[in-house]
Motif scaffolding. Structure first.
Motif, PDB file in Angstrom:
ATOM      1  N   THR C 180     -18.674  19.200  14.093  1.00 19.36           N
ATOM      2  CA  THR C 180     -17.235  19.138  14.345  1.00 19.36           C
ATOM      3  C   THR C 180     -16.921  19.715  15.678  1.00 19.36           C
ATOM      4  N   LEU C 181     -17.663  20.981  15.903  1.00 18.72           N
ATOM      5  CA  LEU C 181     -17.310  21.851  16.844  1.00 18.72           C
ATOM      6  C   LEU C 181     -17.945  21.226  18.322  1.00 18.72           C
ATOM      7  N   LEU C 182     -18.840  20.680  18.271  1.00 17.47           N
ATOM      8  CA  LEU C 182     -19.392  20.306  19.608  1.00 17.47           C
ATOM      9  C   LEU C 182     -18.522  19.293  20.255  1.00 17.47           C
ATOM     10  N   PRO C 183     -18.062  18.126  19.656  1.00 21.09           N
ATOM     11  CA  PRO C 183     -17.240  17.282  20.350  1.00 21.09           C
ATOM     12  C   PRO C 183     -16.086  17.849  20.844  1.00 21.09           C
ATOM     13  N   LEU C 184     -15.344  18.725  20.077  1.00 27.58           N
ATOM     14  CA  LEU C 184     -14.223  19.613  20.537  1.00 27.58           C
ATOM     15  C   LEU C 184     -14.503  20.399  21.824  1.00 27.58           C
ATOM     16  N   LEU C 185     -15.522  20.869  21.909  1.00 24.45           N
ATOM     17  CA  LEU C 185     -15.949  21.774  23.069  1.00 24.45           C
ATOM     18  C   LEU C 185     -16.423  20.845  24.400  1.00 24.45           C
ATOM     19  N   ALA C 186     -17.301  19.967  24.155  1.00 25.48           N
ATOM     20  CA  ALA C 186     -17.778  19.151  25.013  1.00 25.48           C
ATOM     21  C   ALA C 186     -16.713  18.078  25.689  1.00 25.48           C
ATOM     22  N   LEU C 187     -15.989  17.499  24.898  1.00 23.46           N
ATOM     23  CA  LEU C 187     -15.232  16.252  25.283  1.00 23.46           C
ATOM     24  C   LEU C 187     -14.110  16.787  26.536  1.00 23.46           C
ATOM     25  N   PRO C 188     -13.406  17.829  26.504  1.00 25.58           N
ATOM     26  CA  PRO C 188     -12.534  18.221  27.385  1.00 25.58           C
ATOM     27  C   PRO C 188     -13.295  18.514  28.908  1.00 25.58           C
ATOM     28  N   VAL C 189     -14.490  19.037  28.748  1.00 27.74           N
ATOM     29  CA  VAL C 189     -15.597  19.187  30.067  1.00 27.74           C
ATOM     30  C   VAL C 189     -15.917  17.959  30.430  1.00 27.74           C
ATOM     31  N   LEU C 190     -16.082  17.047  29.554  1.00 27.36           N
ATOM     32  CA  LEU C 190     -16.659  15.699  30.046  1.00 27.36           C
ATOM     33  C   LEU C 190     -15.366  14.770  30.490  1.00 27.36           C
ATOM     34  N   ALA C 191     -14.138  15.112  30.369  1.00 30.08           N
ATOM     35  CA  ALA C 191     -13.306  14.085  30.570  1.00 30.08           C
ATOM     36  C   ALA C 191     -13.219  13.831  32.079  1.00 30.08           C
ATOM     37  N   PRO C 192     -13.469  14.982  33.058  1.00 30.18           N
ATOM     38  CA  PRO C 192     -13.540  14.296  34.375  1.00 30.18           C
ATOM     39  C   PRO C 192     -14.710  13.441  34.646  1.00 30.18           C
ATOM     40  N   VAL C 193     -15.784  13.245  33.912  1.00 27.00           N
ATOM     41  CA  VAL C 193     -16.937  12.528  34.047  1.00 27.00           C
ATOM     42  C   VAL C 193     -16.417  11.210  33.697  1.00 27.00           C
ATOM     43  N   VAL C 194     -15.828  11.230  32.512  1.00 24.55           N
ATOM     44  CA  VAL C 194     -15.411   9.676  32.143  1.00 24.55           C
ATOM     45  C   VAL C 194     -14.416   9.234  33.256  1.00 24.55           C
ATOM     46  N   LEU C 195     -13.537  10.078  33.685  1.00 21.17           N
ATOM     47  CA  LEU C 195     -12.425   9.523  34.606  1.00 21.17           C
ATOM     48  C   LEU C 195     -13.217   9.133  36.005  1.00 21.17           C
ATOM     49  N   GLY C 196     -13.991  10.079  36.650  1.00 23.20           N
ATOM     50  CA  GLY C 196     -14.847   9.718  37.779  1.00 23.20           C
ATOM     51  C   GLY C 196     -15.636   8.402  37.836  1.00 23.20           C
ATOM     52  N   ALA C 197     -16.505   8.279  36.419  1.00 24.05           N
ATOM     53  CA  ALA C 197     -17.455   7.326  36.611  1.00 24.05           C
ATOM     54  C   ALA C 197     -16.658   6.024  36.320  1.00 24.05           C
ATOM     55  N   ALA C 198     -15.762   5.886  35.519  1.00 27.29           N
ATOM     56  CA  ALA C 198     -15.040   4.561  35.101  1.00 27.29           C
ATOM     57  C   ALA C 198     -14.468   4.333  36.439  1.00 27.29           C
ATOM     58  N   ARG C 199     -13.669   5.350  37.262  1.00 25.11           N
ATOM     59  CA  ARG C 199     -12.958   4.815  38.381  1.00 25.11           C
ATOM     60  C   ARG C 199     -14.202   4.140  39.500  1.00 25.11           C
TER      61      ARG C 199
END
Lengths: 154, 264, 241
Positions: C180-199
């Motif tokens: 449960t901890l890993l998604p909470l830690l990793a997803l905010p850091v990966l938010a720019p990745v999702v944004l950038g890659a999708a764009r």
């Protein structure tokens, strides 16, 4: 031994971070994220955009606001290009002639004479703050204009 | 020595209350309403200082994390300080978003919009929520401290991004009024004074909150140690230890030095 | 290191084991072998990502137009969610039977361990992405207009996702609440990745190559910083526990 190794890596990390920031600034990569487009840009990209949804910013042209049955009609300008806008629904409280606004919507049709069909108006406020003027001077509208031209310049 | 410390602490507490009270008076009575936004603009006197406090907290967290990671200055005190500061930062980041939202509704016309400043702030909030969750996980003090320090350093990189987002990207959120690149404040005199006072008052508030939270964190650590000590004694069959009378009462705790002497 | 006499350098090199790249290669091969025998990614994570793609289509208006427009974003969300699962599983393997201690005592440079693990996760993610691209093309009607740009723009986000995943999975390492901890830690850091890659993919889909290229550059910077951060801090994280 180990420590010196680790320290060297911290310097490499710092170097990469500095290079990254420099690249960001010099390369102008930041221009990708744009909350709104100016009237001139929207006009230039008209064919490409077709009827896709985007946000358009500019100042409300004074004396152009007309209440219609399902909302309000007005003209939006960035000082160079003026675009007719039809908004469905009630405009927000601070909406007035000269106010800097961002409208969300799309070109009504691909035709070059088409108006911009908006379904949301946001008021773009600048970063200047001042008390209301002495009665008699019609400053609020002017202040709004200044904000609008400032917004359009960005 | 503890005498003048606690007196200085009481003085900061009082100064904080006084400064916040003065801010309320300045913001609600003295400062004029804004020409365009009217009274809604008064929320700025809270929103901006609250956001500043959040930046400050995370800055202190980053500094303390770094000081922990550097072997020469490694100490669990830095870890406690980083944790205490991050907690305050999370609360005030949430408050910044809330106040901004309340302001945006009458001025922009929406509660929330997907603008770079808003989105990066929300990400900051979640980054440090994760950081706090990581701290909650039980582990040996130094293990926990190292994990937290690394996570804190990653999370803090979002702070400059939040601040510069309105300059880098075209946003609905206004650009900084005072800390703009031209260093040319675009704000009327009385309003500027009120805003500046707000920043001073909230900096004081930060010092006060951090002082109390840090002290509390130290007590929590001490309590953990004592509970562990008691458990060990119980295991050994020594039920009633005269050194650990009432654990729930923090005031009557013996200090750690006595404890370690007892362990010997 | 330049101050050390030849003898000390020699001794130190012997004690430190293989060099950075060779060490990374060893870890990479080891992790891929574990995957080859356990088949967690191929038998569990990839099917999971597939069902996520289907669920997205159920949840949004299934009119082809809207799914097509959302395809890049949904694709990258599916990748990141699956990546978190895969990394979590990979670390779970590492924590069993004292494997982590063995790795720590192996004499490998911790940075090499980090790089090897990132490479292994990245390779598994590439496999996942290939399957998912077929998924979005078939299910969402996503048009592939720039076959060259697609892999180029996928490389940086893949490395960034792998680096952040490995870093945080090690942070959350032996912790019981890791899942449960890993998604909470990793997803905010990966938010720019999702944004950038999708764009980047959306821009490529609209033939705006200049914009797509700018996003790829941003993602590359992000990936480089994450990898450098991992290399700098991993020794500390591996030594704990």
């Amino acid at each position: 031994m180990h420590l010196r190794h680790g320290l060297a890596r911290w310097w490499v990390l710092l170097g990469i971070c500095a290079a990254a920031i420099a690249w960001l600034v010099v390369g102008g990569l930041a221009s990708n994220i744009v909350y709104f487009r100016t009237a001139s840009e929207a006009q230039a990209d008209r064919v490409h955009d077709a009827t896709h949804v985007f946000r358009l910013a500019g100042a409300v042209v004074p004396n152009s606001v007309q209440a219609v049955a399902d909302g309000v009609d007005f003209q939006l300008t960035d000082g160079h290009v003026t675009i007719p806008v039809h908004h469905r629904g009630d405009p927000p409280e601070l909406f007035r002639p000269g106010a800097p606004v961002v409208v969300e919507g799309h070109w009504d049709s691909p035709a070059s004479s088409a108006f911009f069909a908006s379904d949301r108006i946001l008021i773009k406020h600048g970063s200047e703050y001042s008390p209301p003027p002495v009665p008699g001077q019609n400053a609020p509208a002017n202040a709004g204009q200044a904000n609008a031209t400032q917004a359009a310049r960005r | 020595m503890t005498g003048w410390r606690s007196r200085l602490g009481q003085l900061t507490d009082l100064a904080t209350v006084g400064a916040l009270g003065t801010l309320g008076y300045l913001a609600l009575v003295v400062a004029p309403p804004d020409a365009v936004q009217g009274d809604a603009q008064r929320l700025m006197y809270l929103h901006v200082p609250v956001a500043w406090l959040a930046y400050l907290s995370f800055g202190v967290t980053a500094l303390a994390s770094l000081l922990y990671l550097v072997p020469a200055t490694r100490s669990l005190r830095w870890d406690l300080l980083a944790g205490a500061s991050a907690e305050i930062g999370v609360v005030f980041t949430g408050l910044t978003i809330l106040l901004g939202s309340i302001w945006a509704r009458p001025v922009w016309g929406v509660w929330w919009t997907w603008d770079a400043r808003l989105v990066t702030t929300a990400v900051l909030f979640f980054l440090f929520l994760g950081y706090l969750a990581l701290r909650q996980v039980p582990a040996a003090p130094h293990v926990r401290a190292r994990r937290a320090a690394v996570a804190g350093l990653v999370a803090v990189t979002d702070v400059p991004v939040v601040h510069l987002s309105v300059i880098w990207w075209r946003t609905l959120h206004q650009q900084p009024t005072v800390l703009n690149p031209e260093l040319n404040p675009q704000i009327h005199g009385v309003m500027a004074t009120t805003l500046l006072w707000g920043v001073v008052a909230f900096t004081l508030l930060y010092v006060t909150l951090l002082r109390h939270r840090y002290r509390l964190a130290g007590l929590e650590e001490q309590r953990e140690e004592l509970l562990l000590h008691q458990a060990v004694l119980e295991r050994r069959g020594i039920a009633a230890d005269p050194l650990v009378p009432v654990l729930s009462d923090a005031q009557s705790l013996p200090d750690t030095q006595t404890l370690s002497e007892a362990q010997r | 290191m330049s101050f050390a006499s030849p003898t000390t350098t020699h001794l130190a090199a012997e004690r430190r084991g293989p060099g950075l790249l060779r060490g990374a290669m060893l870890v990479l091969v080891k992790d891929l072998r574990i995957e080859a025998s356990s088949r967690v990614v191929t038998n569990q994570v990839i099917p999971f990502a597939g069902i996520v793609l289907l669920m997205f289509a159920f949840a949004v208006d299934p009119a082809r137009q809207s799914l097509q427009g959302m395809a890049p974003g949904l694709f990258w969300i599916a990748v990141v969610l699956a990546a978190v699962l895969a990394v979590s599983r990979a670390t779970a393997v590492e924590n069993e039977n004292g494997a982590r201690d063995a790795l720590r005592l192996s004499g490998l440079d911790p940075a090499a361990v980090f790089l090897g693990k990132v490479a292994a996760v990245a390779i598994q993610l590439v496999l996942l992405e290939v399957v998912l691209v077929i998924g979005v093309v078939v299910l969402y009607g996503f048009p592939i207009v720039a076959p060259g740009l697609l892999p180029a723009s996928a490389a940086a986000p893949t490395v960034a996702t792998a680096a952040a995943g490995v870093l945080y999975a090690t942070l959350a390492g032996a912790i019981r609440s890791r899942e449960t901890l890993l998604p909470l830690l990793a997803l905010p850091v990966l938010a720019p990745v999702v944004l950038g890659a999708a764009r980047a993919w959306s821009a490529a889909g609209e033939h705006s190559m200049g914009e797509a290229w700018r996003w790829v550059q941003l993602l590359t910077i992000f990936a480089a910083v994450l990898v450098a951060f991992g290399v700098a801090t991993y020794s500390g994280l591996l030594e704990e526990a």
